[in-house]
Design a protein around this motif. Structure first.
Motif, PDB file in Angstrom:
ATOM      1  N   GLU A  48      22.199  19.922   0.666  1.00 26.33           N
ATOM      2  CA  GLU A  48      23.342  19.758   1.352  1.00 26.33           C
ATOM      3  C   GLU A  48      22.992  19.221   3.006  1.00 26.33           C
ATOM      4  O   GLU A  48      24.015  18.694   3.651  1.00 26.33           O
ATOM      5  N   ILE A  49      21.819  19.501   3.269  1.00 20.77           N
ATOM      6  CA  ILE A  49      21.359  19.206   4.551  1.00 20.77           C
ATOM      7  C   ILE A  49      21.642  17.978   4.937  1.00 20.77           C
ATOM      8  O   ILE A  49      21.876  17.889   6.413  1.00 20.77           O
ATOM      9  N   ASP A  50      21.327  17.015   4.438  1.00 22.00           N
ATOM     10  CA  ASP A  50      21.376  15.474   5.039  1.00 22.00           C
ATOM     11  C   ASP A  50      22.835  15.480   5.470  1.00 22.00           C
ATOM     12  O   ASP A  50      23.239  15.051   6.580  1.00 22.00           O
ATOM     13  N   PRO A  60      18.483  11.821  10.780  1.00 21.51           N
ATOM     14  CA  PRO A  60      16.984  11.754  10.293  1.00 21.51           C
ATOM     15  C   PRO A  60      17.098  10.775   9.080  1.00 21.51           C
ATOM     16  O   PRO A  60      18.018  10.732   8.408  1.00 21.51           O
ATOM     17  N   THR A  61      15.838  10.241   8.956  1.00 17.97           N
ATOM     18  CA  THR A  61      15.802   9.336   7.624  1.00 17.97           C
ATOM     19  C   THR A  61      15.413  10.269   6.483  1.00 17.97           C
ATOM     20  O   THR A  61      15.114  11.495   6.686  1.00 17.97           O
ATOM     21  N   ALA A  62      15.508   9.720   5.273  1.00 14.92           N
ATOM     22  CA  ALA A  62      15.387  10.799   4.212  1.00 14.92           C
ATOM     23  C   ALA A  62      14.033  11.195   4.127  1.00 14.92           C
ATOM     24  O   ALA A  62      13.834  12.499   3.932  1.00 14.92           O
ATOM     25  N   GLU A  63      13.031  10.343   4.488  1.00 12.60           N
ATOM     26  CA  GLU A  63      11.726  10.879   4.694  1.00 12.60           C
ATOM     27  C   GLU A  63      11.468  11.949   5.644  1.00 12.60           C
ATOM     28  O   GLU A  63      10.763  13.017   5.518  1.00 12.60           O
ATOM     29  N   GLU A  64      12.061  11.872   6.692  1.00 19.08           N
ATOM     30  CA  GLU A  64      11.943  12.909   7.866  1.00 19.08           C
ATOM     31  C   GLU A  64      12.696  14.336   7.393  1.00 19.08           C
ATOM     32  O   GLU A  64      12.066  15.293   7.470  1.00 19.08           O
ATOM     33  N   LEU A  65      13.626  13.893   6.738  1.00 14.03           N
ATOM     34  CA  LEU A  65      14.582  15.207   6.339  1.00 14.03           C
ATOM     35  C   LEU A  65      13.668  15.941   5.547  1.00 14.03           C
ATOM     36  O   LEU A  65      13.548  17.118   5.422  1.00 14.03           O
ATOM     37  N   GLU A  66      13.084  15.091   4.446  1.00 19.25           N
ATOM     38  CA  GLU A  66      12.322  15.780   3.157  1.00 19.25           C
ATOM     39  C   GLU A  66      11.120  16.400   3.779  1.00 19.25           C
ATOM     40  O   GLU A  66      10.855  17.663   3.609  1.00 19.25           O
ATOM     41  N   GLU A  67      10.459  16.022   4.807  1.00 13.86           N
ATOM     42  CA  GLU A  67       9.443  16.502   5.518  1.00 13.86           C
ATOM     43  C   GLU A  67       9.796  17.872   6.264  1.00 13.86           C
ATOM     44  O   GLU A  67       9.243  18.845   6.076  1.00 13.86           O
TER      45      GLU A  67
END
Length: 173
Positions: A48-50, A60-67
């Motif tokens: 849900e964070i995105d 944030p980009t998907a990658e940034e968010l995942e990291e």
């Protein structure tokens, strides 16, 4: 009848230590957290964070968010509790200055210590600064730090060396 303390259970000092956010900022983030915690579970799901970040104006980009989620969700539960949420938001609220701004600020600091305008700081002056900043350092500690910094043994530090030292990440030891 007194209202319950809405901030009970929030360790402001610990969150401040982890995030460098002000107490007022933490309170605002807690309000946001509560708005998004519609099921009142005291956590948000990682997936849900995105949506939450975008609703708050962060992109944030998907990658940034995942990291970031991987970094803050230390137990890997997928449940982001408020302190973790505050850490995540702080990444977007507490910005590092750009390199040009950082160099300009360092140049001003360097000039304060380069009183003679020679273009360098002596290790003796720098040693005094270190001792002032951390009075617990022993003579041996100071010797070791100076030896690491003054690799060429010149007894001086020019602006480029000063920048390198000040901009180095603590993990680079």
């Amino acid at each position: 009848m007194a209202k319950p303390d809405p901030w009970a259970g929030i360790d402001f000092e610990e969150i401040q230590e982890q995030t460098c956010l002000e107490v007022d900022d933490i309170k605002v983030l807690f309000g946001c957290f509560q708005l998004f915690d519609t099921k009142k579970q005291d956590y948000l799901l990682a997936e849900e964070i995105d949506e939450v970040m975008r609703a708050m104006g962060f992109r944030p980009t998907a990658e940034e968010l995942e990291e970031l989620i991987e970094e803050i969700d230390e137990d890997g539960s997928g449940a982001i509790e408020f302190p973790e949420f505050a850490q995540l938001c702080a990444k977007f609220l507490v910005e590092d200055p750009d390199p040009e701004t950082m160099r300009a600020e360092l140049k001003q600091a360097f000039r304060l210590f380069d009183k003679e305008c020679t273009g360098f700081i002596t290790m003796e002056v720098f040693r005094g600064l270190l001792a002032d900043v951390d009075p617990k350092l022993t003579e041996e500690d100071l010797d070791q730090i100076i030896a690491e910094i003054d690799e060429d043994g010149s007894g001086t530090m020019d602006f480029e060396e000063f920048c390198e030292l000040m901009m180095a990440s603590p993990e680079e030891d």
